[in-house]
Design a protein around this motif. Structure first.
Motif, PDB file in Angstrom:
ATOM      1  N   LYS A   1      80.898 -38.054-105.508  1.00  0.00           N
ATOM      2  CA  LYS A   1      80.983 -38.026-104.050  1.00  0.00           C
ATOM      3  C   LYS A   1      79.973 -37.016-103.532  1.00  0.00           C
ATOM      4  N   LEU A   2      79.496 -37.253-102.334  1.00  0.00           N
ATOM      5  CA  LEU A   2      78.467 -36.410-101.748  1.00  0.00           C
ATOM      6  C   LEU A   2      78.990 -34.997-101.517  1.00  0.00           C
ATOM      7  N   GLU A   3      78.290 -34.023-102.080  1.00  0.00           N
ATOM      8  CA  GLU A   3      78.689 -32.624-101.956  1.00  0.00           C
ATOM      9  C   GLU A   3      77.792 -31.865-100.988  1.00  0.00           C
ATOM     10  N   SER A   4      76.488 -32.194-100.996  1.00  0.00           N
ATOM     11  CA  SER A   4      75.560 -31.520-100.100  1.00  0.00           C
ATOM     12  C   SER A   4      74.357 -32.409 -99.840  1.00  0.00           C
ATOM     13  N   ILE A   5      73.683 -32.135 -98.735  1.00  0.00           N
ATOM     14  CA  ILE A   5      72.482 -32.877 -98.352  1.00  0.00           C
ATOM     15  C   ILE A   5      71.404 -31.863 -98.020  1.00  0.00           C
ATOM     16  N   SER A   6      70.179 -32.159 -98.443  1.00  0.00           N
ATOM     17  CA  SER A   6      69.061 -31.286 -98.069  1.00  0.00           C
ATOM     18  C   SER A   6      67.897 -32.138 -97.587  1.00  0.00           C
ATOM     19  N   PHE A   7      67.164 -31.593 -96.631  1.00  0.00           N
ATOM     20  CA  PHE A   7      65.966 -32.211 -96.086  1.00  0.00           C
ATOM     21  C   PHE A   7      64.767 -31.351 -96.446  1.00  0.00           C
ATOM     22  N   ASP A   8      63.738 -31.934 -97.033  1.00  0.00           N
ATOM     23  CA  ASP A   8      62.434 -31.296 -97.168  1.00  0.00           C
ATOM     24  C   ASP A   8      61.534 -32.017 -96.179  1.00  0.00           C
ATOM     25  N   ILE A   9      61.167 -31.322 -95.110  1.00  0.00           N
ATOM     26  CA  ILE A   9      60.463 -31.925 -93.982  1.00  0.00           C
ATOM     27  C   ILE A   9      59.004 -31.496 -93.993  1.00  0.00           C
ATOM     28  N   ARG A  10      58.130 -32.488 -93.853  1.00  0.00           N
ATOM     29  CA  ARG A  10      56.700 -32.219 -93.722  1.00  0.00           C
ATOM     30  C   ARG A  10      56.212 -32.932 -92.469  1.00  0.00           C
ATOM     31  N   VAL A  11      55.424 -32.212 -91.658  1.00  0.00           N
ATOM     32  CA  VAL A  11      54.851 -32.807 -90.446  1.00  0.00           C
ATOM     33  C   VAL A  11      53.339 -32.589 -90.441  1.00  0.00           C
ATOM     34  N   GLU A  12      52.657 -33.485 -89.771  1.00  0.00           N
ATOM     35  CA  GLU A  12      51.194 -33.420 -89.704  1.00  0.00           C
ATOM     36  C   GLU A  12      50.712 -32.253 -88.844  1.00  0.00           C
ATOM     37  N   GLU A  13      51.357 -32.023 -87.727  1.00  0.00           N
ATOM     38  CA  GLU A  13      50.941 -30.971 -86.789  1.00  0.00           C
ATOM     39  C   GLU A  13      51.107 -29.589 -87.434  1.00  0.00           C
ATOM     40  N   ASP A  14      50.172 -28.684 -87.170  1.00  0.00           N
ATOM     41  CA  ASP A  14      50.243 -27.317 -87.673  1.00  0.00           C
ATOM     42  C   ASP A  14      51.234 -26.538 -86.814  1.00  0.00           C
ATOM     43  N   VAL A  15      52.409 -26.287 -87.363  1.00  0.00           N
ATOM     44  CA  VAL A  15      53.482 -25.594 -86.644  1.00  0.00           C
ATOM     45  C   VAL A  15      53.876 -24.373 -87.463  1.00  0.00           C
ATOM     46  N   ASP A  16      53.968 -23.203 -86.808  1.00  0.00           N
ATOM     47  CA  ASP A  16      54.351 -21.996 -87.551  1.00  0.00           C
ATOM     48  C   ASP A  16      55.839 -22.036 -87.907  1.00  0.00           C
ATOM     49  N   ASP A  17      56.239 -21.181 -88.848  1.00  0.00           N
ATOM     50  CA  ASP A  17      57.607 -21.188 -89.372  1.00  0.00           C
ATOM     51  C   ASP A  17      58.652 -20.935 -88.288  1.00  0.00           C
ATOM     52  N   GLU A  18      58.383 -20.013 -87.383  1.00  0.00           N
ATOM     53  CA  GLU A  18      59.355 -19.687 -86.338  1.00  0.00           C
ATOM     54  C   GLU A  18      59.608 -20.898 -85.431  1.00  0.00           C
ATOM     55  N   LYS A  19      58.545 -21.530 -84.992  1.00  0.00           N
ATOM     56  CA  LYS A  19      58.691 -22.706 -84.139  1.00  0.00           C
ATOM     57  C   LYS A  19      59.312 -23.864 -84.935  1.00  0.00           C
ATOM     58  N   GLY A  20      58.936 -23.988 -86.203  1.00  0.00           N
ATOM     59  CA  GLY A  20      59.514 -25.021 -87.059  1.00  0.00           C
ATOM     60  C   GLY A  20      61.028 -24.885 -87.176  1.00  0.00           C
ATOM     61  N   GLU A  21      61.506 -23.658 -87.351  1.00  0.00           N
ATOM     62  CA  GLU A  21      62.952 -23.417 -87.427  1.00  0.00           C
ATOM     63  C   GLU A  21      63.637 -23.782 -86.107  1.00  0.00           C
ATOM     64  N   ALA A  22      63.002 -23.456 -84.989  1.00  0.00           N
ATOM     65  CA  ALA A  22      63.567 -23.802 -83.680  1.00  0.00           C
ATOM     66  C   ALA A  22      63.645 -25.319 -83.517  1.00  0.00           C
ATOM     67  N   ILE A  23      62.626 -26.022 -83.974  1.00  0.00           N
ATOM     68  CA  ILE A  23      62.622 -27.487 -83.899  1.00  0.00           C
ATOM     69  C   ILE A  23      63.725 -28.067 -84.784  1.00  0.00           C
ATOM     70  N   ILE A  24      63.869 -27.539 -85.988  1.00  0.00           N
ATOM     71  CA  ILE A  24      64.909 -28.003 -86.906  1.00  0.00           C
ATOM     72  C   ILE A  24      66.298 -27.835 -86.287  1.00  0.00           C
ATOM     73  N   GLU A  25      66.570 -26.667 -85.748  1.00  0.00           N
ATOM     74  CA  GLU A  25      67.886 -26.414 -85.159  1.00  0.00           C
ATOM     75  C   GLU A  25      68.157 -27.346 -83.984  1.00  0.00           C
ATOM     76  N   ARG A  26      67.158 -27.546 -83.127  1.00  0.00           N
ATOM     77  CA  ARG A  26      67.338 -28.447 -81.992  1.00  0.00           C
ATOM     78  C   ARG A  26      67.546 -29.879 -82.471  1.00  0.00           C
ATOM     79  N   ALA A  27      66.817 -30.288 -83.501  1.00  0.00           N
ATOM     80  CA  ALA A  27      66.967 -31.646 -84.029  1.00  0.00           C
ATOM     81  C   ALA A  27      68.377 -31.884 -84.561  1.00  0.00           C
TER      82      ALA A  27
END
Length: 131
Positions: free
Chosen positions: A80-106
């Motif tokens: 049974k499913l215990e955990s899920i992880s996403f490894d996300i790659r995007v084309e646009e150059d986005v810094d880590d701080e903004k990337g985390e904000a985008i992830i949380e909003r998504a």
């Protein structure tokens, strides 16, 4: 408003899902089609893509360009499913701080993420001799 799907299985562990004018196969044994958990992970990733795009726009990144998400589901000893992880790659150059904000909003926007809550449970009825 509701979303409606009809799931049909003539025999075995495979099912055809009728979704409006579309059909998709899911096979619990994973022999002839994706299995049920693979289908869930695919739906989660597919829902998260538009959530990322909107989250990016809301965090001042107009276009993330190409998005690839490797979705992994770890199983427990009962398969049974215990955990899920996403490894996300995007084309646009986005810094880590903004990337985390985008992830949380998504995550806030993603409808499949919201549906995975403990309080959501299917009400069920059963009818024998229906066919």
């Amino acid at each position: 408003m509701s979303k409606d799907v009809t799931t049909i299985s003539e025999e075995g562990f495979s099912a055809t899902n009728e979704i409006r004018e579309f059909e998709t196969e899911i096979d619990a044994t994973a022999e002839d089609a994706p299995d049920t958990l693979e289908a869930l992970l695919a739906a989660y990733g597919s829902c998260y893509v538009p959530a990322l795009r909107v989250g990016g726009q809301q965090r001042d990144v107009e276009d993330l360009g190409r998005i690839e998400i490797d979705v992994s589901g770890d199983l427990n000893d009962d398969d049974k499913l215990e955990s899920i992880s996403f490894d996300i790659r995007v084309e646009e150059d986005v810094d880590d701080e903004k990337g985390e904000a985008i992830i949380e909003r998504a995550f806030e926007l993603c409808k499949v993420h919201d549906a995975l809550k403990d309080s959501l449970h299917a009400d069920a009825s059963f009818e024998g001799g229906a066919f």
